[in-house]
Design an enzyme around this catalytic site. Sequence first.
Site, short mmCIF file in Angstrom:
data_model
loop_
_atom_site.label_atom_id
_atom_site.label_comp_id
_atom_site.label_asym_id
_atom_site.label_seq_id
_atom_site.Cartn_x
_atom_site.Cartn_y
_atom_site.Cartn_z
N LYS A 23 4.52 1.36 11.07
CA LYS A 23 4.55 2.61 10.30
C LYS A 23 4.18 3.80 11.19
O LYS A 23 4.75 4.87 11.06
CB LYS A 23 3.60 2.53 9.11
CG LYS A 23 4.11 1.67 7.96
CD LYS A 23 3.13 1.68 6.80
CE LYS A 23 3.61 0.82 5.65
NZ LYS A 23 2.63 0.79 4.54
N GLU A 35 0.87 -1.18 0.00
CA GLU A 35 0.00 0.00 0.00
C GLU A 35 0.90 1.23 0.00
O GLU A 35 1.79 1.34 0.85
CB GLU A 35 -0.90 0.02 1.23
CG GLU A 35 -1.86 1.21 1.23
CD GLU A 35 -2.76 1.26 2.45
OE1 GLU A 35 -3.55 2.22 2.56
OE2 GLU A 35 -2.67 0.35 3.31
N ARG A 72 6.10 -13.29 9.34
CA ARG A 72 6.76 -12.03 9.00
C ARG A 72 8.08 -11.91 9.75
O ARG A 72 8.34 -12.62 10.71
CB ARG A 72 5.85 -10.84 9.33
CG ARG A 72 5.60 -10.62 10.80
CD ARG A 72 4.65 -9.44 11.01
NE ARG A 72 4.30 -9.25 12.42
CZ ARG A 72 4.97 -8.47 13.25
NH1 ARG A 72 6.05 -7.83 12.82
NH2 ARG A 72 4.59 -8.33 14.49
#
Length: 603
Positions: free
Chosen positions: A310, A64, A300
């Site tokens: 983020k 994204e 992950r």
Amino acid sequence: MSTPVHNDSTDTVKPSNFLRQIIEADLAQGTHARNRWAGSPGDAAHQGAGPADPAKIRTRFPPEPNGYLHVGHAKSICLNFGLARDYGGVCHLRFDDTNPEKEDQEYVDGIIDAVHWLGFDWKDPDGHENLYYASNYFGFMYRAAEYLIEAGHAYVDEQTPEEMRANRGDFGRPGVDSPYRSRTPAENLARFRDMKDGKLPDGAAVLRAKIDMASPNINLRDPAIYRIKHAEHHNTGNAWCIYPMYTFAHPVEDALECITHSICTLEFEDQRPFYDWLLDRLAEGGLIATPQPRQYEFARLNLTYVVTSKRKLKHLVDNGIVSGWDDPRMPTIVGLRRRGYTPESIQMFCERIGVTKDYSWIDYATLEGCLREDLEAKAHRAMVALDPLRLELTNWAEVFGSADHLEHCSLPALPHSHDGAHEGAPERRFTLGREVWIEREDFEEVPPKGYKRLFPGNRVRLKGGYVIECTGCEKDAEGRVAKVLATVVPDTKSGTPGADSVKVKAAITWVGVQDGLQAEVRLYDRLFTDAQPDAGGKDFLALLNPDSLKVVNAYVEPSLAAARPDGKFQFERFGYFVADREDHAPGRPVFNRITGLKDSWGK
């Protein structure tokens, strides 16, 4: 049992993992052998008109564009593009831009640059570039939503967000049907078109899939698939005021792009049943090509001493705790690049840590080790004085006939390379004169036990130069050592027949006062003092390392006058350094420490 894959591009054998085993089984069974590819994304009719897909598999990296990529994304990039490369496939770069309020062209450009820098592209065998935007599929997504409504698989819900949340239930309590769930397809279609036409405000309604409000998987309790958002989109402008939810858009994007293996992280595992449900419904309606994509999940990357949220990284930037997204202490790809990491070292790291479904932490030292391994044979050596102390050779004029005499010295630039001893191998050249800069820690007026460097009466070699004998020192008004005094031992120059005539127990690095260059050296270290600053509800700001950056004025050897931005070097005894890609300039050298010669964190 799967066998390791031989990769011709790197001439190395790749260790197997569960994803490779899945792909190899699919290839052996011909699962996707009949796939067709019309040269661009499209629905079942579009792809059905195309030839057989020349790519054996298709993967995708779907970020994204709402921020800068970090080291965790690097693992996903290397995984998706690497699998496509190793199995004769293609990996698409797709921007998952379904949220108009958080996305920006700056991030799009940064992501493209990061993937290219890591060494990958997104071309078909015929050279066609598979760079896509989810927003370009909004028309098909709307068509798919209308089909679900008409088939009785979706409805418009006008409960408040609070009512929807309360009626969703929890792990111990089934959900409650919405009062709007029994609307007819015609009523839902009319109301959905009202949403599209801007007749309803933000939050007034959502389109929900009609699945099972009693499902033990809460993600199947009629998830929302479209919401109203009157916001301008970076790609489609104001063409839409309704936008698909990620969980709806993602499988549709995969299907339109004929993705064979949709690889994502474990947090999406609970969403896989909806992924399959949606594609099954669209395949039943003939909207998408079959066989449809399958989703597979891996663990992950969790890297010690690093925060990858983020939101938290943005806080560090916005509050000036770091200098920007490319601050060399940041775990962003632009930060790692500016710190001096190489694409090869990051690819090596991602290969080495492997791919599993197990949640675990990877020691940051593993990443640093890959960097050292990559640079050992290709980073030119150089000497530097980070905490410079002047040393005077008091008998220089007596030995050489002039106080201004300069001795030309040289050392190999790559001492351990296979051609390091060959004629024409790279060399560094510098001069030794009456005064040199040494490292302050290389002199002790009263040496501790076992100290082998400079102290009164002791001899050491100036690396690449002469043996010298310390005779004392001079101090300033505060009693601090201001200059070391020594004499040069004649006929002991490195590389000459007399070099071994005097035995010493230490050789020290130095930089000539005559030709040394002043440089700003930024000594970067880990940004956090805690191995898991982002875990267990910790206050990550309280765990910031106060010594994560020290800036010193140093002297470096003259060979570094030719250093260009991004040039990597090993400063002997201190570690690996890079000429800063933003601030380094001719006449104003700036070097960043990438990592030390060995892991000494916490020791």
